[in-house]
Design a protein around this motif. Structure first.
Motif, PDB file in Angstrom:
ATOM      1  N   ALA A  74       0.831  -1.206   0.000  1.00 33.34           N
ATOM      2  CA  ALA A  74       0.000   0.000   0.000  1.00 33.34           C
ATOM      3  C   ALA A  74       0.864   1.255   0.000  1.00 33.34           C
ATOM      4  N   GLU A  75       1.945   1.243   0.776  1.00 34.49           N
ATOM      5  CA  GLU A  75       2.845   2.396   0.819  1.00 34.49           C
ATOM      6  C   GLU A  75       3.531   2.590  -0.529  1.00 34.49           C
ATOM      7  N   ARG A  76       3.892   1.494  -1.190  1.00 44.73           N
ATOM      8  CA  ARG A  76       4.506   1.591  -2.511  1.00 44.73           C
ATOM      9  C   ARG A  76       3.554   2.251  -3.503  1.00 44.73           C
ATOM     10  N   GLN A  77       2.273   1.902  -3.418  1.00 46.42           N
ATOM     11  CA  GLN A  77       1.283   2.516  -4.310  1.00 46.42           C
ATOM     12  C   GLN A  77       1.080   3.990  -3.985  1.00 46.42           C
ATOM     13  N   ARG A  78       1.135   4.334  -2.699  1.00 40.24           N
ATOM     14  CA  ARG A  78       0.984   5.744  -2.310  1.00 40.24           C
ATOM     15  C   ARG A  78       2.108   6.578  -2.900  1.00 40.24           C
ATOM     16  N   LEU A  79       3.318   6.068  -2.825  1.00 39.37           N
ATOM     17  CA  LEU A  79       4.457   6.797  -3.371  1.00 39.37           C
ATOM     18  C   LEU A  79       4.391   6.878  -4.892  1.00 39.37           C
ATOM     19  N   LEU A  80       3.965   5.798  -5.530  1.00 36.34           N
ATOM     20  CA  LEU A  80       3.829   5.812  -6.981  1.00 36.34           C
ATOM     21  C   LEU A  80       2.762   6.812  -7.417  1.00 36.34           C
ATOM     22  N   ALA A  81       1.638   6.862  -6.683  1.00 40.58           N
ATOM     23  CA  ALA A  81       0.572   7.808  -7.019  1.00 40.58           C
ATOM     24  C   ALA A  81       1.081   9.243  -6.950  1.00 40.58           C
ATOM     25  N   ALA A  82       1.843   9.566  -5.910  1.00 40.98           N
ATOM     26  CA  ALA A  82       2.396  10.913  -5.786  1.00 40.98           C
ATOM     27  C   ALA A  82       3.350  11.219  -6.931  1.00 40.98           C
ATOM     28  N   GLU A  83       4.150  10.230  -7.324  1.00 43.35           N
ATOM     29  CA  GLU A  83       5.077  10.412  -8.436  1.00 43.35           C
ATOM     30  C   GLU A  83       4.321  10.649  -9.740  1.00 43.35           C
ATOM     31  N   ARG A  84       3.267   9.857  -9.976  1.00 40.42           N
ATOM     32  CA  ARG A  84       2.478  10.018 -11.201  1.00 40.42           C
ATOM     33  C   ARG A  84       1.728  11.359 -11.203  1.00 40.42           C
ATOM     34  N   GLN A  85       1.277  11.793 -10.040  1.00 40.87           N
ATOM     35  CA  GLN A  85       0.624  13.104  -9.953  1.00 40.87           C
ATOM     36  C   GLN A  85       1.577  14.209 -10.400  1.00 40.87           C
ATOM     37  N   ALA A  86       2.821  14.141  -9.933  1.00 40.09           N
ATOM     38  CA  ALA A  86       3.801  15.178 -10.284  1.00 40.09           C
ATOM     39  C   ALA A  86       4.091  15.168 -11.785  1.00 40.09           C
ATOM     40  N   ILE A  87       4.194  13.971 -12.370  1.00 39.90           N
ATOM     41  CA  ILE A  87       4.431  13.866 -13.821  1.00 39.90           C
ATOM     42  C   ILE A  87       3.238  14.404 -14.585  1.00 39.90           C
ATOM     43  N   ALA A  88       2.046  14.020 -14.182  1.00 43.23           N
ATOM     44  CA  ALA A  88       0.839  14.436 -14.887  1.00 43.23           C
ATOM     45  C   ALA A  88       0.706  15.953 -14.900  1.00 43.23           C
ATOM     46  N   LYS A  89       1.070  16.597 -13.816  1.00 41.85           N
ATOM     47  CA  LYS A  89       0.903  18.046 -13.741  1.00 41.85           C
ATOM     48  C   LYS A  89       1.943  18.800 -14.566  1.00 41.85           C
ATOM     49  N   GLN A  90       2.984  18.098 -14.990  1.00 41.90           N
ATOM     50  CA  GLN A  90       3.905  18.711 -15.950  1.00 41.90           C
ATOM     51  C   GLN A  90       3.230  18.854 -17.315  1.00 41.90           C
ATOM     52  N   TYR A  91       2.383  17.897 -17.636  1.00 43.55           N
ATOM     53  CA  TYR A  91       1.691  17.914 -18.921  1.00 43.55           C
ATOM     54  C   TYR A  91       0.324  18.612 -18.829  1.00 43.55           C
ATOM     55  N   LEU A  92      -0.289  18.564 -17.655  1.00 46.41           N
ATOM     56  CA  LEU A  92      -1.655  19.074 -17.490  1.00 46.41           C
ATOM     57  C   LEU A  92      -1.695  20.037 -16.304  1.00 46.41           C
ATOM     58  N   PRO A  93      -1.082  21.190 -16.427  1.00 42.99           N
ATOM     59  CA  PRO A  93      -1.017  22.114 -15.287  1.00 42.99           C
ATOM     60  C   PRO A  93      -2.373  22.688 -14.900  1.00 42.99           C
ATOM     61  N   GLU A  94      -3.390  22.510 -15.752  1.00 41.91           N
ATOM     62  CA  GLU A  94      -4.701  23.090 -15.465  1.00 41.91           C
ATOM     63  C   GLU A  94      -5.401  22.416 -14.292  1.00 41.91           C
ATOM     64  N   THR A  95      -5.007  21.176 -13.978  1.00 39.33           N
ATOM     65  CA  THR A  95      -5.730  20.459 -12.933  1.00 39.33           C
ATOM     66  C   THR A  95      -5.555  21.122 -11.580  1.00 39.33           C
ATOM     67  N   THR A  96      -6.594  21.022 -10.755  1.00 41.49           N
ATOM     68  CA  THR A  96      -6.546  21.559  -9.390  1.00 41.49           C
ATOM     69  C   THR A  96      -6.637  20.435  -8.357  1.00 41.49           C
ATOM     70  N   THR A  97      -6.573  19.173  -8.804  1.00 42.78           N
ATOM     71  CA  THR A  97      -6.691  18.045  -7.889  1.00 42.78           C
ATOM     72  C   THR A  97      -5.523  18.011  -6.918  1.00 42.78           C
ATOM     73  N   PRO A  98      -5.783  17.812  -5.616  1.00 48.02           N
ATOM     74  CA  PRO A  98      -4.677  17.649  -4.668  1.00 48.02           C
ATOM     75  C   PRO A  98      -3.764  16.501  -5.115  1.00 48.02           C
ATOM     76  N   GLY A  99      -2.450  16.653  -4.946  1.00 51.10           N
ATOM     77  CA  GLY A  99      -1.503  15.749  -5.569  1.00 51.10           C
ATOM     78  C   GLY A  99      -1.113  14.527  -4.783  1.00 51.10           C
ATOM     79  N   GLN A 100      -2.044  13.678  -4.388  1.00 53.85           N
ATOM     80  CA  GLN A 100      -1.705  12.482  -3.629  1.00 53.85           C
ATOM     81  C   GLN A 100      -2.357  11.207  -4.161  1.00 53.85           C
ATOM     82  N   GLY A 101      -3.543  11.301  -4.735  1.00 58.40           N
ATOM     83  CA  GLY A 101      -4.326  10.110  -5.017  1.00 58.40           C
ATOM     84  C   GLY A 101      -4.073   9.480  -6.370  1.00 58.40           C
ATOM     85  N   TYR A 102      -4.945   8.522  -6.697  1.00 56.47           N
ATOM     86  CA  TYR A 102      -4.828   7.736  -7.912  1.00 56.47           C
ATOM     87  C   TYR A 102      -5.316   8.455  -9.166  1.00 56.47           C
ATOM     88  N   HIS A 103      -5.957   9.609  -9.033  1.00 54.71           N
ATOM     89  CA  HIS A 103      -6.608  10.178 -10.202  1.00 54.71           C
ATOM     90  C   HIS A 103      -6.566  11.703 -10.211  1.00 54.71           C
TER      91      HIS A 103
END
Length: 453
Positions: free
Chosen positions: A345-374
């Motif tokens: 579960a902790e591994r998935q939490r860290l991966l989700a945070a990493e993917r959030q950071a990558i996604a916001k490089q491409y999609l800066p318009e999002t306002t979703t807090p940067g921790q979850g799966y989506h």
């Protein structure tokens, strides 16, 4: 030659079908009484009754003695949650862990579990499952903010979706109202629709369900049940802070209604946040599972229920499925008691945070807090959510239209899952393609055009 009355009731059935199709009679709507519709259509109540019977045989309506006839509900889960075995597809639709990270641990847990099988353990069990497996659920949920239950008030289900369906069936009846967040998980809407419950949306802010709006909804609509997703809410990504959870609990307590806390994303919080049900021991039902943290195929759900409702909910579980598969819970027990479940579960939490950071490089318009799966992504001017989802699919990109989550049809968003794609390289490729489509002029994007980029 058929009798005139026979032709007439079939004509009336077609008229009702047309009204259902056009939204005049939406899903779960109560149809007019026989006499009222007969007067409107200039026929007899007997003829209307025949039309209703025909529609009932076609599974378009359902009649309840003493309550009337209702339009059958509909489920659009297959549209919002799209699974694909095509390796060329970029799947940003389905919320699940990055499973390639878990295979070795799961394979090992299955091997270890096989040696524990006994005839007693894999046979029928009372009280919705074996006591040792309920103890496993207590340990899992208490790790992420729930005050530990007991083996009496902890019940086992085949995942969280089964738990939600059982609780809606146990705590409400057809025609009752359920309050949810204005934007909510489509699985909740599907359950309500198919079980003929009405849904009312409660407004949200950056901290989740707004207490004042919940108060107003309760006073105006008199719901029997409130369902909320307090951590990494689907689809908005919002997590309720502790103060807001206390406020929600206070309102539920004052009005003597039930709360179902769908807490399947609690493991994604950096630090545990107390569950709302901690303040509602006699009115709150806490639901969690292993599907999002470990594996969707591990259908292990847990309900912590008020003691007064254990017998009722247990009876519904037995009626629906008798008991959840002990084989799944044997594997879960191995993972949880070895500590591997929490590591995964902790591994998935860290991966989700990493993917959030990558996604916001491409999609800066999002306002979703940067921790979850989506991500909950607002669309640029010119794009409509259904059209964008269609065009994305034409480019082999699966996304979920915001319309499936919206109780008031007021948003223009898409939801993007960030962890279903295993490869980091492919994830970045998909983000790049999404970015290009988002910034394309909708007028120049031809429907069914393939790979314009």
């Amino acid at each position: 030659m058929p009798a005139v009355s026979e032709i007439k009731f079939k004509q009336i059935a077609r008229t009702i079908e047309s009204r259902i199709r056009d939204g005049v009679y939406p899903p779960n709507t109560k149809l007019p009484p026989h006499r009222v519709l007969a007067e409107e259509l200039q026929t007899t109540p007997v003829t209307v009754a025949k039309a209703y019977k025909l529609l009932s045989e076609q599974n378009q309506v359902e009649s309840f003695v003493g309550r009337g006839t209702f339009v059958c509900g509909e489920s659009r889960l297959s549209s919002v949650i799209q699974s694909s075995d095509d390796e060329d597809v970029y799947n940003f639709s389905i919320l699940q862990p990055c499973l390639s990270h878990h295979l070795p641990a799961l394979q090992n847990a299955i091997r270890q579990s096989a040696s524990q099988l006994t005839s007693q353990l894999i046979g029928y069990a009372e009280n919705s499952g074996h006591e040792r497996h309920r103890q496993t659920g207590i340990r899992w949920a208490s790790e992420y903010g729930l005050e530990p239950g007991t083996t009496h008030n902890t019940l086992l289900t085949s995942g969280a979706q089964n738990a939600l369906a059982v609780l809606v069936e146990s705590l409400t009846k057809p025609g009752d109202t359920i309050a949810v967040e204005t934007l909510t998980y489509p699985g909740i809407l599907a359950i309500a629709s198919l079980k003929r419950r009405h849904v009312v949306g409660v407004q949200m802010d950056e901290h989740g369900m707004i207490p004042e709006h919940l108060q107003q909804s309760i006073e105006q609509h008199h719901p029997k049940l409130v369902i909320t997703v307090p951590s990494h809410q689907n689809p908005t990504g919002i997590t309720m802070p502790e103060e807001r959870r206390i406020q929600i609990a206070d309102i539920i307590r004052q009005h003597h209604i039930w709360l179902v806390e769908d807490d399947i994303y609690g493991f994604l919080n950096e630090k545990p946040i107390p569950a709302i049900c901690n303040w509602l021991p006699e009115q709150g039902f806490h639901v969690t599972s292993l599907s999002k943290a470990i594996c969707p195929a591990l259908r292990c759900g847990f309900i912590k229920a008020p003691s007064s409702q254990v017998a009722t909910v247990s009876a519904h579980i037995r009626t629906d499925i008798w008991l959840s598969s002990p084989l799944n819970f044997i594997i879960a027990e191995e993972l949880i008691h070895s500590g591997q479940a929490f590591e995964l579960a902790e591994r998935q939490r860290l991966l989700a945070a990493e993917r959030q950071a990558i996604a916001k490089q491409y999609l800066p318009e999002t306002t979703t807090p940067g921790q979850g799966y989506h991500l909950w992504l607002p669309l640029p001017s010119g794009w409509q959510q259904e059209r964008f989802a269609m065009e994305a699919q034409n480019h082999r990109i699966l996304v979920s239209s915001g319309s499936y989550f919206d109780t008031q049809q007021s948003c223009n968003h898409i939801r993007l899952s960030l962890t279903a794609i295993h490869s980091g390289k492919k994830f970045r490729e998909g983000m790049e393609k999404l970015n290009q489509l988002l910034h394309a002029d909708p007028a120049t994007v031809l429907s069914y055009q393939t790979n314009p980029f």
